[in-house]
Design a protein around this motif. Structure first.
Motif, PDB file in Angstrom:
ATOM      1  N   ALA A 184      25.218  39.535  37.649  1.00 45.20           N
ATOM      2  CA  ALA A 184      26.033  39.226  36.469  1.00 45.20           C
ATOM      3  C   ALA A 184      26.888  40.423  36.082  1.00 45.20           C
ATOM      4  N   PHE A 185      26.322  41.626  36.119  1.00 45.00           N
ATOM      5  CA  PHE A 185      27.104  42.828  35.805  1.00 45.00           C
ATOM      6  C   PHE A 185      28.176  43.087  36.853  1.00 45.00           C
ATOM      7  N   VAL A 195      29.812  40.935  38.494  1.00 46.30           N
ATOM      8  CA  VAL A 195      30.915  40.007  38.248  1.00 46.30           C
ATOM      9  C   VAL A 195      31.601  40.326  36.922  1.00 46.30           C
ATOM     10  N   TRP A 196      30.844  40.703  35.915  1.00 49.06           N
ATOM     11  CA  TRP A 196      31.377  40.904  34.574  1.00 49.06           C
ATOM     12  C   TRP A 196      32.363  42.072  34.516  1.00 49.06           C
ATOM     13  N   ILE A 197      32.062  43.170  35.150  1.00 54.62           N
ATOM     14  CA  ILE A 197      32.894  44.379  35.035  1.00 54.62           C
ATOM     15  C   ILE A 197      34.316  44.132  35.542  1.00 54.62           C
ATOM     16  N   VAL A 253      35.905  41.324  35.765  1.00 52.56           N
ATOM     17  CA  VAL A 253      36.528  40.332  34.885  1.00 52.56           C
ATOM     18  C   VAL A 253      37.000  40.993  33.595  1.00 52.56           C
ATOM     19  N   GLU A 254      36.226  41.914  33.044  1.00 51.80           N
ATOM     20  CA  GLU A 254      36.643  42.628  31.839  1.00 51.80           C
ATOM     21  C   GLU A 254      37.897  43.453  32.106  1.00 51.80           C
ATOM     22  N   TRP A 265      40.153  42.982  34.477  1.00 55.41           N
ATOM     23  CA  TRP A 265      41.262  42.067  34.710  1.00 55.41           C
ATOM     24  C   TRP A 265      41.734  41.439  33.398  1.00 55.41           C
TER      25      TRP A 265
END
Length: 101
Positions: free
Chosen positions: A47-48, A50-52, A54-55, A57
């Protein structure tokens, strides 16, 4: 508490069933949840990962899509102090005009 066995006739399937009675404490005991813990940790790491991006972008897209309006830029900046007046070349104080007669 010693284990007890109970034999009963089940009408639904027409068979005799033998059941062991165990203590409630033993019934609630489970194995160490290392597999579950590993699944949860791997899911958290993924999850991290993928999250980083996306943040990053999302912040880039937000700046490109909606640039700040001129009023917003002024509000977000720190107020600048007023420039001080340089000293006059004539150090004598100014005299007021004489009243008209």
């Amino acid at each position: 508490m010693a284990q007890q066995t109970e034999t009963r006739w089940e009408e639904a399937d027409g068979k005799v069933h033998t059941e062991e009675t165990i203590s409630p404490v033993k019934a609630k005991q489970g194995r160490m949840g290392t597999r579950v813990l590993m699944v949860l940790l791997v899911a958290l790491v993924l999850a991290f990962i993928v999250w980083i991006p996306v943040e990053i972008w999302g912040k880039k897209e937000a700046v490109e899509v909606a640039p700040q309006q001129p009023g917003q830029q002024i509000q977000s900046q720190q107020p600048t102090p007023a420039p001080s007046q340089p000293p006059a070349s004539n150090p004598a104080p100014a005299t007021p005009n004489a009243p008209a007669q």
